[in-house]
Enzyme design. Sequence first.
Site: not given
Length: 362
Positions: A56, A59, A116
């Site tokens: 993640s 991101k 997230s």
Amino acid sequence: MRKWVGLLAGVALTTFASQRAAHAQYAGQISSIVMDAKTGAVLSQTDPDLRRYPASLTKLMTLYMAFSALRAGTITLDQAVPVSIHAATMEPSKLGLVPGTRLTVEQAMLALVTKSANDAACALGEFLGGGSEPQFAAMMTQQARALGMNNTTFRNASGLPDPDQMTTARDLAILARHIVTDFPEDYHYFSVAAFRFHGRMIPNHNPMLKAYVGADGMKTGYTQEAGRNLVTSAIRNDVRLVGVVMGASSNPQRTLVMADQLDRGFDAEGVAPVARPLVLASNVVPAHRRGGRVIMLAAASARHGHAPLEVAEAPLSRHTRHVRATPVSGGHHVRLIGAKVHPATATTTKHVHRAHSTRNHT
């Protein structure tokens, strides 16, 4: 014929598995780096150029692209982002978005920072990529090259597993530094403690915001193949550092390694040490299950040279769901019903690391 078809299929599967194994390297081996955010000077590093899965942390680039579009005026914070079937079917962690609904650009960004959320990341990526997540991923990779992230390739907006989506700790430090310096007007989103979405409060699960004095943002990441990843920015005495830790075997290890790296970085910059607060790990099993355990790691002040404390195996029940810790001079005084306090050793810390795990991709 069936024999040959079966043999060829087996060879193909073996080749595919070998290729995936080649990508999923360095399991349990940490890569890390700490940079001065202002100058870009590298203050410490450990295998920072190993190519790894970002999880993640991907991101961060999705947010960088959103900040760029906001700066350019091509999108606005209150603009509606449509939710496609593709976005809604992303694996957790997610908001649970419904196909055909909409959320605002700002809600999507907050969902990326706090929870997230993979569905929000995909929806935002499709929105910025003209309706196509693969197109957005190509834009992300192009932007990475422009920033000097030469060993990074993106394949989606969320960081969900893809064998070709790779990066390095050094590249992520470069990205983190650019987020801080290129978009100071938007960096505050990373320190948001929680935001309200459809009547729910969505908390920020970045542990460093509470575990490290001066930390004011960035991002966590986890998949089984990537391990536990973390990017943190912290500021003390007008000195801002960015740190990256990739491939940790547990969340507590990830947090403590990051704290140690940042401490050394601030020390190298001549910033006086600061006592660390307690680091509280999540329950090993949900609190409603009988026999649950709560684990706490207390990192004492490096200034006083105290070893970390481990508070382990405190039974959870409906009457003992909370712990309270009161810092005292020269270390920490911990009050926890039914627990034993003793110095943490390599063995006990390893046990704690193995115990804490999650199946969510965050």
